[in-house]
Design an enzyme around this catalytic site. Structure first.
Site, PDB file in Angstrom:
ATOM      1  CE  LYS A  24     -38.484  58.588  38.019  1.00 27.53           C
ATOM      2  NZ  LYS A  24     -38.427  59.591  39.042  1.00 27.53           N
TER       3      LYS A  24
ATOM      4  CD  GLU B 106     -40.797  62.235  38.702  1.00 27.68           C
ATOM      5  OE1 GLU B 106     -41.297  61.530  37.810  1.00 27.68           O
ATOM      6  OE2 GLU B 106     -39.726  61.955  39.274  1.00 27.68           O
TER       7      GLU B 106
HETATM    8  C1  PEP Z   1     -39.839  57.075  41.384  1.00 29.23           C
HETATM    9  O1  PEP Z   1     -39.830  57.533  40.252  1.00 29.23           O
HETATM   10  O2  PEP Z   1     -40.890  56.661  41.864  1.00 29.23           O
HETATM   11  C2  PEP Z   1     -38.582  57.003  42.131  1.00 29.23           C
HETATM   12  C3  PEP Z   1     -38.611  56.570  43.370  1.00 29.23           C
HETATM   13  O3  PEP Z   1     -37.455  57.407  41.476  1.00 29.23           O
HETATM   14  P1  PEP Z   1     -35.924  57.052  41.890  1.00 29.23           P
HETATM   15  O4  PEP Z   1     -35.886  55.595  42.228  1.00 29.23           O
HETATM   16  O5  PEP Z   1     -35.121  57.382  40.670  1.00 29.23           O
HETATM   17  O6  PEP Z   1     -35.567  57.897  43.068  1.00 29.23           O
END
Ligand code: PEP
Length: 255
Positions: free
Chosen positions: A11, A97
């Site tokens: 991210k 997101e």
């Molecule tokens: C992602 O960002 O794709 C994700 C699955 O985040 P997390 O593992 O933090 O839930």
């Protein structure tokens, strides 16, 4: 036999300096794995550092977005060819997101996925239902629409990777149970067979994403339609992510 892929999605975390420090700890623990693909998806500004640090490694570099045009007046966007030129091999497309905060739709996810494949890179195209959709029994309807709209018209569909990421499990600490995840993966594979062929559906890799951690990866991976993980928060720490990558190996216990 589908080769597992374990991909970290950083991210908007990790500067170039932090990227280099991560790889120096992470790489020696996971180098030379032949039976799985390992991918780190970094912010654009850290991709070059990642490529340099991973030279000679089988750990691959991924970006988190790419535009569908080859070039043009698209301020703030990055083209597939630009990523390819510096050594990027995977691109996350349509993460929830981006759908939630940046107006990404099934139609734009489709265009980006097609462009990534046409450019010779591997898209990791994300789909998944929200909590409200799950609670109102819309999960399969939503997944059907997302598969049909986001993944239609691919010329080499089995070269792409799908990530099933229930939105309610992303960054929340709530993982889908292995049975819940398997049910969705199996549904997606069947939809893929309707859209393309049985052989394509059997070849395409479907990753699970949503609060994957070192202690739940192995049970998710035991499911027959789960071919790997897209890991957000837990990919930011080198030792923890190495344990996820080595989910079925003795070596994980020693990290
Ligand atoms: C992602 O960002 O794709 C994700 C699955 O985040 P997390 O593992 O933090 O839930």
């Amino acid at each position: 036999m589908r080769k597992p892929i374990i991909a970290g999605n950083w991210k908007m975390f990790k500067t170039a300096a932090e990227t280099r420090a991560f790889v120096r700890t992470f790489r020696p623990k996971v180098d030379n794995l032949k039976d799985r693909e390992v991918v780190l998806c970094a912010p654009f500004t850290s991709l070059w550092a990642l490529v340099e640090e991973l030279k000679g490694s089988q750990v691959a570099v991924g970006a988190q977005n790419a535009h569908w045009e080859e070039k043009g007046a698209y301020t703030g966007e990055v083209a597939v060819g630009m990523l390819k030129e510096i050594g990027v091999r995977y691109v996350v497309v349509g993460h929830s997101e981006r759908r939630q905060y940046f107006g990404e739709t099934d139609a734009t996810v489709n265009k980006r996925t097609l462009a990534v494949l046409a450019g010779g890179l591997t898209p990791i195209s994300c789909i998944g239902e929200t909590l409200q959709e799950r609670e109102s029994n819309q999960t399969f309807k939503v997944l059907e629409r997302q598969v049909r709209e986001s993944l239609k018209g691919l010329t080499s569909p089995a070269d792409g990777v799908i990530a099933y990421e229930p939105v309610w499990a992303i960054g929340t600490g709530k993982t889908a149970t292995p049975a819940q995840a398997e049910e969705a993966h199996n549904f997606i594979r069947k939809e893929f067979a309707k859209l393309y062929t049985d052989a394509t559906a059997q070849a395409v890799r479907i990753l699970y994403g949503g609060s994957v951690k070192p202690d739940n990866m192995a049970s998710l991976m035991k499911q027959k339609d789960i071919d790997g993980g897209l890991v957000g928060g837990a990919s930011l720490e080198a030792d923890g992510f190495a344990r996820i990558v080595l989910y079925d190996r003795q070596a994980a216990a020693a990290i």
